[in-house]
Design a protein around this motif. Structure first.
Motif, PDB file in Angstrom:
ATOM      1  N   LEU A 121      34.221  32.423  34.775  1.00 32.54           N
ATOM      2  CA  LEU A 121      35.229  32.856  34.780  1.00 32.54           C
ATOM      3  C   LEU A 121      35.334  33.067  36.560  1.00 32.54           C
ATOM      4  CD1 LEU A 121      37.507  33.869  34.102  1.00 32.54           C
ATOM      5  CD2 LEU A 121      36.609  36.162  33.933  1.00 32.54           C
ATOM      6  N   ALA A 122      34.310  33.252  36.870  1.00 28.79           N
ATOM      7  CA  ALA A 122      33.961  33.137  38.282  1.00 28.79           C
ATOM      8  C   ALA A 122      33.825  31.706  39.058  1.00 28.79           C
ATOM      9  CB  ALA A 122      33.007  33.981  38.949  1.00 28.79           C
ATOM     10  N   ALA A 177      38.229  31.082  38.674  1.00 32.00           N
ATOM     11  CA  ALA A 177      38.685  31.759  39.696  1.00 32.00           C
ATOM     12  C   ALA A 177      38.753  31.155  41.252  1.00 32.00           C
ATOM     13  CB  ALA A 177      38.056  33.198  39.575  1.00 32.00           C
ATOM     14  N   LEU A 180      40.774  27.953  41.174  1.00 36.26           N
ATOM     15  CA  LEU A 180      41.677  28.045  41.619  1.00 36.26           C
ATOM     16  C   LEU A 180      42.355  28.936  42.332  1.00 36.26           C
ATOM     17  CD1 LEU A 180      42.684  29.671  37.848  1.00 36.26           C
ATOM     18  CD2 LEU A 180      43.537  27.873  39.264  1.00 36.26           C
ATOM     19  N   SER A 181      41.858  30.505  43.571  1.00 38.37           N
ATOM     20  CA  SER A 181      41.700  31.037  44.849  1.00 38.37           C
ATOM     21  C   SER A 181      41.798  29.330  45.362  1.00 38.37           C
ATOM     22  CB  SER A 181      40.718  31.834  44.890  1.00 38.37           C
ATOM     23  OG  SER A 181      41.192  32.681  43.485  1.00 38.37           O
ATOM     24  N   VAL A 200      42.913  26.595  45.079  1.00 37.00           N
ATOM     25  CA  VAL A 200      43.463  26.078  45.054  1.00 37.00           C
ATOM     26  C   VAL A 200      45.165  26.397  45.512  1.00 37.00           C
ATOM     27  CG1 VAL A 200      45.419  25.004  43.517  1.00 37.00           C
ATOM     28  CG2 VAL A 200      42.725  24.121  43.241  1.00 37.00           C
ATOM     29  N   ALA A 201      44.767  27.375  45.503  1.00 34.39           N
ATOM     30  CA  ALA A 201      45.906  29.398  45.654  1.00 34.39           C
ATOM     31  C   ALA A 201      46.154  29.003  47.257  1.00 34.39           C
ATOM     32  CB  ALA A 201      46.013  30.035  44.697  1.00 34.39           C
ATOM     33  N   LEU A 202      44.920  28.871  46.933  1.00 30.51           N
ATOM     34  CA  LEU A 202      44.702  29.139  49.144  1.00 30.51           C
ATOM     35  C   LEU A 202      45.747  28.425  49.844  1.00 30.51           C
ATOM     36  CD1 LEU A 202      42.032  30.334  50.013  1.00 30.51           C
ATOM     37  CD2 LEU A 202      43.152  31.945  50.027  1.00 30.51           C
TER      38      LEU A 202
END
Lengths: 168, 152, 286
Positions: A10-11, A14, A17-18, A20-22
């Motif tokens: 999960l880490a 995350a 994704l983070s 990519v999201a940043l």
């Protein structure tokens, strides 16, 4: 005691994704410029025709610049710009082989929209110097006299006139 | 902060809808060229003078895009008004040609899009200007911003 | 206009009056031509240009385009006029014969615009510099009746009116440069005006298209009157300008004329820029 694997997965998810999201290197908006170059036109408007109304043989009919039947033009452009006005005017107008005399051309130009209080001139092929008003307008009025002979033949008489506006 | 808490913060951040989801590139500016005061000039979205952008998703994208539209252009004289009709916006997926397909929209409104990876969205924008006869001659400029907001 | 049948039942004088009302033609309605710019510039890289014509009136318009050679000069009173020539010498920088217009005649509907494309086909090995022409846009908007009452003599008269606008065309070859020199600034007080004259001489190989700004300053430097005069100096020009001086106290003032390479009616990208120049004289108002 071994740790459950899901926190690690999960880490990692995350974190991925983070990343990519940043905002980072991805651009989420873009600008386009808008440009317009304005230029000012010059305008010549023929407002009114020259109208003599009823014409009778042997009776001269004069239309002055202040008369309702006078021709009227409006010149528009940049304020205080000098212009020249020239005219090509017929001495006669014709119907078949018959000629009707048009003479005594008169003119007035004004910086306000009124046929009085301006500058009188004689319309001709020679240049008349004028200057557009502070609002960029010039009003030009032209009159003439129709001079039918006593034996003027009936008919539809036609001719042409030209007004030329020169910009410097 | 515990590791679990860190993980949850990162995951929450990823799902928070931060505006990030695609690469936006300006392909063309909106150019009215030389216009005449006292007349109206309208650049339609199909014109080569229209503004154009490309949206390329980093991943598959469900999101929105919207314009920040200037209402005036600045220049040597008084501000010059610029307006947008309800049919001045247009977008199309995959094909860089606004004339043969796509969706026309009101550029004042937010648009929703859904893309998969490898698709592009092309966006076009037209507008109108009507300088009054006494508008001071010269070049007037403004800026349009296209913003994409993506939600995973 | 058809005459109502009932009209023939009326007495003759009344019938004549009513005939007059029915048959006098309506006054001509506005016919309006806009030429998008007072000047057209074309360079030798493209040799093409365009002029936009706008029919701002409510009747269709027939337009035609032609060219001739001429340039502004001033008469002895400082009034500008266009100097034209019946015969052109080979040394004259005339572009008039090189300009082709497409189309040369056109029909423009009301509230519509049309673009005339210009192509310059100059002779080979043209020297660097600027070559000039005057573009004539002529328009007609239909016939106008002068008389209208079909009285017993049956005389009707009408005049077609053609309106022409003449604007400048500049064809630029290679490196072009402009400037202007000022000299002989003088003035006289005439009623409520200070009437001035100044001599302008073109520098460089291209016409100076810009403005002169005349200012009257008092002894502490305040501008008390100002006038901007758009103009073009092709060779020399000695224009007349006037400043309003009504209400200004008698005394010494400074009259300054500055030549600027910009014009309020033209975007700067059409003009050749040059360093402003100015000249001043002291004047005394009575």
């Amino acid at each position: 005691m071994s740790r459950s694997p899901w926190p690690t997965r999960l880490a990692l998810s995350a974190i991925a994704l983070s990343i990519v999201a940043l905002p980072g290197h991805a651009q989420n908006n873009a600008s386009a410029s808008v440009t317009a170059t304005v230029q000012q036109p010059i305008t010549v408007t023929k407002n009114n025709d020259l109208s003599f109304g009823s014409v009778f043989p042997g009776v001269n009919k004069a239309i002055g610049v202040t008369a309702g039947g006078a021709a009227k033009f409006t010149v528009a452009g940049q304020a205080s710009t000098p212009v020249n006005l020239t005219f090509t005017l017929p001495a006669t107008i014709a119907s078949g082989g018959n000629n009707l005399t048009i003479n005594s051309w008169t003119g007035q130009y004004n910086t306000v929209d009124a046929p009085t209080g301006g500058t009188t001139f004689t319309p001709s092929t020679s240049a008349t110097s004028a200057t557009l008003a502070s609002d960029g307008a010039l009003y030009v009025y032209v009159g003439a006299t129709a001079a039918p002979t006593a034996g003027q033949a009936a008919g539809s008489y036609s001719g042409s006139m030209t007004m030329t506006v020169v910009y410097f | 902060m515990s590791r679990r808490r860190v993980i949850l913060v990162l995951f929450g951040f990823a799902l928070s809808g931060q505006p990030v989801a695609g690469q936006v590139t300006t392909l063309h500016n909106l150019t009215f060229g030389t216009i005449t005061s006292g007349t109206t000039t309208h650049v339609v979205y199909t014109s080569s003078s229209a503004a154009q952008w490309q949206i390329h998703p980093t991943l598959g994208l469900t999101g929105t895009f919207q314009f920040t539209l200037p209402t005036t252009l600045s220049g040597p004289g008084a501000s010059l008004s610029i307006t947008y009709s309800s049919s001045d916006g247009h977008w199309r997926a995959n094909t860089n040609n606004p004339s043969t397909g796509g969706t026309t929209f009101d550029p004042h409104n937010t648009q929703s899009i859904a893309l998969v990876l490898s698709q592009n969205v092309y966006v076009w924008l037209g507008a109108s200007v009507s300088p009054p006869l006494n508008q001071k001659p010269g070049t007037y400029t403004g800026t349009v911003v296209l913003t994409v907001t993506g939600l995973l | 206009m058809p005459v109502p049948r009932g009209l023939f039942m009326l007495r003759s004088p009344i019938r004549a009056a009513l005939l007059a009302l029915l048959l006098v033609p309506a006054r001509g309605f506005a016919q309006s031509l806009m030429v998008a710019s007072p000047i057209v510039t074309i360079d030798d890289r493209t040799r093409t240009g365009l002029v936009v014509l706008i029919n701002d009136g409510i009747v269709p318009m027939e337009a035609s385009i032609s060219t001739f050679y001429g340039y502004p000069v001033t008469d002895s009173l400082g009034r500008m006029y266009l100097r034209t020539f019946t015969d052109l010498a080979d040394t004259m920088p005339s572009a008039a014969a090189w300009v082709q217009c497409f189309p040369r005649r056109l029909h423009i509907e009301p509230k519509s615009r049309a673009t005339v494309r210009l192509l310059v086909t100059p002779p080979a090995n043209l020297a660097s510099g600027e070559y000039w022409a005057r573009l004539v846009v002529a328009t007609k908007g239909g016939q106008i009746s002068l008389g209208g009452l079909p009285d017993s003599s049956g005389i009707e008269a009408k005049l077609d009116i053609e309106v022409r606008s003449v604007v400048g065309l500049f064809y630029r070859v290679g490196a072009v440069k402009t400037g202007v020199a000022l000299a002989n600034l003088r003035s006289t007080e005439q009623g409520d005006s200070l009437v001035g004259r100044v001599a302008l001489t073109r520098q460089g190989n291209a016409a100076f298209v810009g403005s002169i700004k005349a200012q009257l300053r008092d002894t502490i430097g305040n501008v008390r009157a100002e006038r901007l005069l758009p103009l073009g100096v092709y060779y020399t020009l000695e224009p007349r300008f006037s400043l309003p001086v009504a209400g200004l106290p008698p005394g010494r003032y400074a009259l300054t004329v500055e030549a600027l390479s910009n014009r309020p009616d033209l975007p700067s990208n059409l003009l050749l820029s040059t360093v402003p120049v100015q000249t001043s004289v002291e004047v005394r108002l009575e």
